[in-house]
Design a protein around this motif. Structure first.
Motif, PDB file in Angstrom:
ATOM      1  N   MET A 192       1.049  -1.229  -0.308  1.00 49.16           N
ATOM      2  CA  MET A 192      -0.130   0.081  -0.226  1.00 49.16           C
ATOM      3  C   MET A 192       0.653   1.255  -0.155  1.00 49.16           C
ATOM      4  O   MET A 192       2.089   1.459   0.709  1.00 49.16           O
ATOM      5  CB  MET A 192      -1.020   0.506   1.184  1.00 49.16           C
ATOM      6  N   SER A 193       0.492   2.185  -0.747  1.00 52.46           N
ATOM      7  CA  SER A 193       1.086   3.618  -0.649  1.00 52.46           C
ATOM      8  C   SER A 193       1.292   3.983   0.461  1.00 52.46           C
ATOM      9  O   SER A 193       0.699   4.628   1.436  1.00 52.46           O
ATOM     10  CB  SER A 193       0.846   4.005  -1.869  1.00 52.46           C
ATOM     11  N   ALA A 194       2.036   4.812   0.424  1.00 49.73           N
ATOM     12  CA  ALA A 194       2.507   6.246   1.669  1.00 49.73           C
ATOM     13  C   ALA A 194       1.235   6.684   1.656  1.00 49.73           C
ATOM     14  O   ALA A 194       0.510   7.221   2.833  1.00 49.73           O
ATOM     15  CB  ALA A 194       3.450   7.023   2.187  1.00 49.73           C
ATOM     16  N   THR A 195       0.744   7.487   0.689  1.00 49.39           N
ATOM     17  CA  THR A 195      -0.612   8.434   0.308  1.00 49.39           C
ATOM     18  C   THR A 195      -1.436   6.944  -0.315  1.00 49.39           C
ATOM     19  O   THR A 195      -1.596   6.470  -1.182  1.00 49.39           O
ATOM     20  CB  THR A 195      -0.297   9.826  -0.707  1.00 49.39           C
ATOM     21  N   LEU A 196      -2.700   7.123   0.688  1.00 44.49           N
ATOM     22  CA  LEU A 196      -4.044   6.133   0.229  1.00 44.49           C
ATOM     23  C   LEU A 196      -4.744   6.849  -0.994  1.00 44.49           C
ATOM     24  O   LEU A 196      -4.948   8.492  -0.723  1.00 44.49           O
ATOM     25  CB  LEU A 196      -4.350   6.239   1.661  1.00 44.49           C
ATOM     26  N   ARG A 197      -5.144   6.220  -2.150  1.00 42.60           N
ATOM     27  CA  ARG A 197      -5.583   6.817  -3.108  1.00 42.60           C
ATOM     28  C   ARG A 197      -7.458   6.649  -2.380  1.00 42.60           C
ATOM     29  O   ARG A 197      -7.658   4.949  -2.306  1.00 42.60           O
ATOM     30  CB  ARG A 197      -5.145   5.975  -4.004  1.00 42.60           C
ATOM     31  N   ALA A 198      -8.084   7.338  -2.359  1.00 46.66           N
ATOM     32  CA  ALA A 198      -9.539   7.152  -2.055  1.00 46.66           C
ATOM     33  C   ALA A 198     -10.363   7.511  -3.182  1.00 46.66           C
ATOM     34  O   ALA A 198      -9.639   8.702  -3.995  1.00 46.66           O
ATOM     35  CB  ALA A 198      -9.607   7.838  -0.566  1.00 46.66           C
ATOM     36  N   GLY A 199     -12.011   7.338  -3.417  1.00 47.04           N
ATOM     37  CA  GLY A 199     -12.181   7.010  -3.738  1.00 47.04           C
ATOM     38  C   GLY A 199     -13.646   7.156  -3.554  1.00 47.04           C
ATOM     39  O   GLY A 199     -14.193   6.529  -1.701  1.00 47.04           O
ATOM     40  N   LEU A 200     -14.727   8.103  -3.504  1.00 48.70           N
ATOM     41  CA  LEU A 200     -16.237   8.333  -2.717  1.00 48.70           C
ATOM     42  C   LEU A 200     -17.237   7.903  -4.259  1.00 48.70           C
ATOM     43  O   LEU A 200     -16.686   8.261  -5.412  1.00 48.70           O
ATOM     44  CB  LEU A 200     -16.377  10.273  -2.600  1.00 48.70           C
ATOM     45  N   ILE A 201     -18.560   7.188  -3.905  1.00 46.11           N
ATOM     46  CA  ILE A 201     -19.006   7.021  -4.141  1.00 46.11           C
ATOM     47  C   ILE A 201     -20.408   7.667  -3.949  1.00 46.11           C
ATOM     48  O   ILE A 201     -21.142   6.972  -2.833  1.00 46.11           O
ATOM     49  CB  ILE A 201     -19.557   5.110  -3.990  1.00 46.11           C
ATOM     50  N   GLY A 202     -21.005   8.302  -4.774  1.00 45.60           N
ATOM     51  CA  GLY A 202     -21.846   9.617  -4.540  1.00 45.60           C
ATOM     52  C   GLY A 202     -21.603  10.808  -4.096  1.00 45.60           C
ATOM     53  O   GLY A 202     -21.083  11.210  -3.139  1.00 45.60           O
ATOM     54  N   LEU A 203     -22.396  11.686  -4.741  1.00 43.08           N
ATOM     55  CA  LEU A 203     -22.287  13.106  -4.188  1.00 43.08           C
ATOM     56  C   LEU A 203     -23.644  14.218  -3.873  1.00 43.08           C
ATOM     57  O   LEU A 203     -23.752  15.204  -4.611  1.00 43.08           O
ATOM     58  CB  LEU A 203     -22.078  13.818  -5.960  1.00 43.08           C
ATOM     59  N   GLY A 204     -24.481  13.226  -3.369  1.00 42.05           N
ATOM     60  CA  GLY A 204     -25.584  14.185  -2.482  1.00 42.05           C
ATOM     61  C   GLY A 204     -25.315  14.592  -1.645  1.00 42.05           C
ATOM     62  O   GLY A 204     -24.189  15.046  -1.480  1.00 42.05           O
ATOM     63  N   ALA A 205     -26.551  14.778  -0.298  1.00 39.86           N
ATOM     64  CA  ALA A 205     -25.349  16.354   0.329  1.00 39.86           C
ATOM     65  C   ALA A 205     -24.767  15.339   1.675  1.00 39.86           C
ATOM     66  O   ALA A 205     -23.304  16.207   1.936  1.00 39.86           O
ATOM     67  CB  ALA A 205     -27.036  16.277   1.425  1.00 39.86           C
ATOM     68  N   MET A 206     -24.974  14.020   2.116  1.00 36.66           N
ATOM     69  CA  MET A 206     -24.052  14.043   2.606  1.00 36.66           C
ATOM     70  C   MET A 206     -22.449  13.784   1.664  1.00 36.66           C
ATOM     71  O   MET A 206     -21.140  13.316   2.612  1.00 36.66           O
ATOM     72  CB  MET A 206     -24.481  12.444   3.150  1.00 36.66           C
ATOM     73  N   GLY A 207     -22.725  13.341   0.404  1.00 38.99           N
ATOM     74  CA  GLY A 207     -21.293  12.980  -0.069  1.00 38.99           C
ATOM     75  C   GLY A 207     -20.875  14.458   0.082  1.00 38.99           C
ATOM     76  O   GLY A 207     -19.808  13.727  -0.202  1.00 38.99           O
ATOM     77  N   ARG A 208     -21.595  15.085  -0.486  1.00 37.53           N
ATOM     78  CA  ARG A 208     -20.685  16.471  -0.859  1.00 37.53           C
ATOM     79  C   ARG A 208     -19.403  16.415   0.748  1.00 37.53           C
ATOM     80  O   ARG A 208     -18.856  17.348  -0.233  1.00 37.53           O
ATOM     81  CB  ARG A 208     -21.668  17.503  -0.898  1.00 37.53           C
ATOM     82  N   ASN A 209     -20.051  16.482   1.830  1.00 40.25           N
ATOM     83  CA  ASN A 209     -19.355  16.581   2.980  1.00 40.25           C
ATOM     84  C   ASN A 209     -18.851  15.452   2.996  1.00 40.25           C
ATOM     85  O   ASN A 209     -17.062  15.956   3.071  1.00 40.25           O
ATOM     86  CB  ASN A 209     -20.093  16.390   3.857  1.00 40.25           C
ATOM     87  N   HIS A 210     -18.525  14.674   2.826  1.00 40.86           N
ATOM     88  CA  HIS A 210     -17.398  13.203   2.551  1.00 40.86           C
ATOM     89  C   HIS A 210     -16.403  14.128   1.907  1.00 40.86           C
ATOM     90  O   HIS A 210     -15.309  13.962   2.151  1.00 40.86           O
ATOM     91  CB  HIS A 210     -17.896  11.868   2.129  1.00 40.86           C
ATOM     92  N   ALA A 211     -16.381  14.460   0.340  1.00 38.83           N
ATOM     93  CA  ALA A 211     -15.812  15.113  -0.648  1.00 38.83           C
ATOM     94  C   ALA A 211     -15.225  15.828  -0.025  1.00 38.83           C
ATOM     95  O   ALA A 211     -13.425  16.384  -0.551  1.00 38.83           O
ATOM     96  CB  ALA A 211     -16.281  15.185  -2.537  1.00 38.83           C
ATOM     97  N   ARG A 212     -15.942  16.944   0.588  1.00 35.75           N
ATOM     98  CA  ARG A 212     -15.196  17.851   0.982  1.00 35.75           C
ATOM     99  C   ARG A 212     -13.906  17.582   1.799  1.00 35.75           C
ATOM    100  O   ARG A 212     -12.586  17.587   1.843  1.00 35.75           O
ATOM    101  CB  ARG A 212     -16.024  19.057   2.323  1.00 35.75           C
ATOM    102  N   VAL A 213     -14.103  16.615   2.811  1.00 34.40           N
ATOM    103  CA  VAL A 213     -13.212  16.033   3.635  1.00 34.40           C
ATOM    104  C   VAL A 213     -12.425  15.631   3.434  1.00 34.40           C
ATOM    105  O   VAL A 213     -10.862  15.382   3.897  1.00 34.40           O
ATOM    106  CB  VAL A 213     -13.694  15.126   5.194  1.00 34.40           C
TER     107      VAL A 213
END
Length: 332
Positions: free
Chosen positions: A1-22
């Motif tokens: 696993m790389s030193a920087t974790l590669r993350a993905g997000l599924i869903g850009l609804g109201a909660m998804g946009r908050n997850h994207a921000r963080v």
């Protein structure tokens, strides 16, 4: 696993946009892509949005955050497990106990970190409350009362108030007290014209004689998020809207009336509002999950715990339908 974790997000609804921000500003994590089928979906600047899961998985993810509708959690989660991708799935884990169990099994068998986004566990008031209960500051616990009320959120379309909101209170009650649900009796109503319930009142028995009451609705024009735990030495009140924790101590009530001496009454004592550090719960949730993916000891909500919450929620809905108390099979 790389030193920087590669993350993905599924869903850009109201909660998804908050997850994207963080996710987009989380130390040690690179948000490499977001999946959302909406044609105009847009995430943080510079983060590509792809329309399907195959294209997201092609980004060589270390982990994914699932913030799509609850009905899709099982399908999406199983795809992630098969691809060897760790996952944080928004609560509730799944729309049924059977689906939740499949997800828990899949991630455990693949040796992956699977967690559920029960964000209230990371609210500063509840973190402090749990620590104080564990330290015995309340003495014996007698009753938990939660109130979670407010207007209908337009983001919700696929579940009712039990699965969407009451699962917060079910999880936090079991977690804060360290007790399991034994049985529940509930009533629901639907007054907004939607197919799902928008109000629930539930009474539950937990292990060691603890009683819980949950009042949850989408019908109040004000927001309330309150958890009250009453016990031997007084009451704690946690307000998760403001992240405040207050303690109301018992004062001894003496009486010279001999016939009443057998009744141990209480009177109002000191009131303390604690000064506690207040960090954003969603950020703390992401930090804990990131640490778990990196193999560190971390306090996450496991999929087995998320499954038990779904089990209690199903019992609430069954009780409301049948008009009787329902046993919760998962209690230990």
């Amino acid at each position: 696993m790389s030193a920087t974790l590669r993350a993905g997000l599924i869903g850009l609804g109201a909660m998804g946009r908050n997850h994207a921000r963080v996710l987009n500003s989380l130390d040690g994590v690179d948000l490499v892509a977001i999946m959302d089928p909406a044609p105009n979906a847009a995430g943080p600047q510079g983060v590509p949005v792809v329309p399907d899961l195959d294209q997201l998985l092609a980004k060589r993810l270390d982990y994914a955050v699932v913030a799509c509708p609850t009905a899709l959690h099982e399908e999406v989660g199983l795809r992630l497990a098969a691809a060897g991708v760790h996952a944080l799935i928004e609560k509730p884990l799944a729309p049924s106990v059977q689906a939740a169990a499949k997800l828990a099994d899949a991630f455990e068998q693949a040796g992956l970190v699977g967690a559920v986004g029960h964000i209230e566990r990371y609210n500063p008031s509840l973190q402090s409350l749990r620590s104080r209960l564990e330290a015995g500051e309340l003495g014996d616990m007698y009753q938990v009362v939660t109130r979670r009320q407010g207007p209908f959120p337009g983001r919700i379309a696929d579940v009712g108030v039990v699965m969407d909101l009451a699962t917060h209170d079910i999880d936090l009650t079991a977690w804060v007290t360290g007790r399991d649900y034994v049985n529940v009796a509930a009533r629901t109503v639907s007054r907004s014209g939607r197919p799902h319930e928008d109000m629930v009142s539930a009474v539950a028995a937990l292990t060691d004689g603890l009683v819980a009451n949950h009042l949850v609705n989408w019908l109040s024009p004000f927001k309330e998020r309150s958890t009250v735990i009453t016990g031997e030495r007084g009451s704690f009140i946690a307000d998760t809207l403001t992240a405040d924790l207050t303690f109301y101590a018992n004062a001894a009530m003496s009486t010279e009336w001999e016939a009443l001496r057998a009744f141990r009454g209480v009177a109002e004592g000191d009131m303390i509002r604690y000064a506690i550090p207040k960090r954003e719960p969603l950020l703390v949730e992401h930090e804990r999950f990131r640490d778990a993916v990196e193999g560190k000891e971390s306090d996450i909500v496991t999929m087995r715990q998320g499954m038990r919450t779904v089990e209690v929620a199903e019992a609430v809905l069954r009780s409301a339908k049948d008009g009787s108390a329902v046993e919760v099979n998962g209690h230990r």
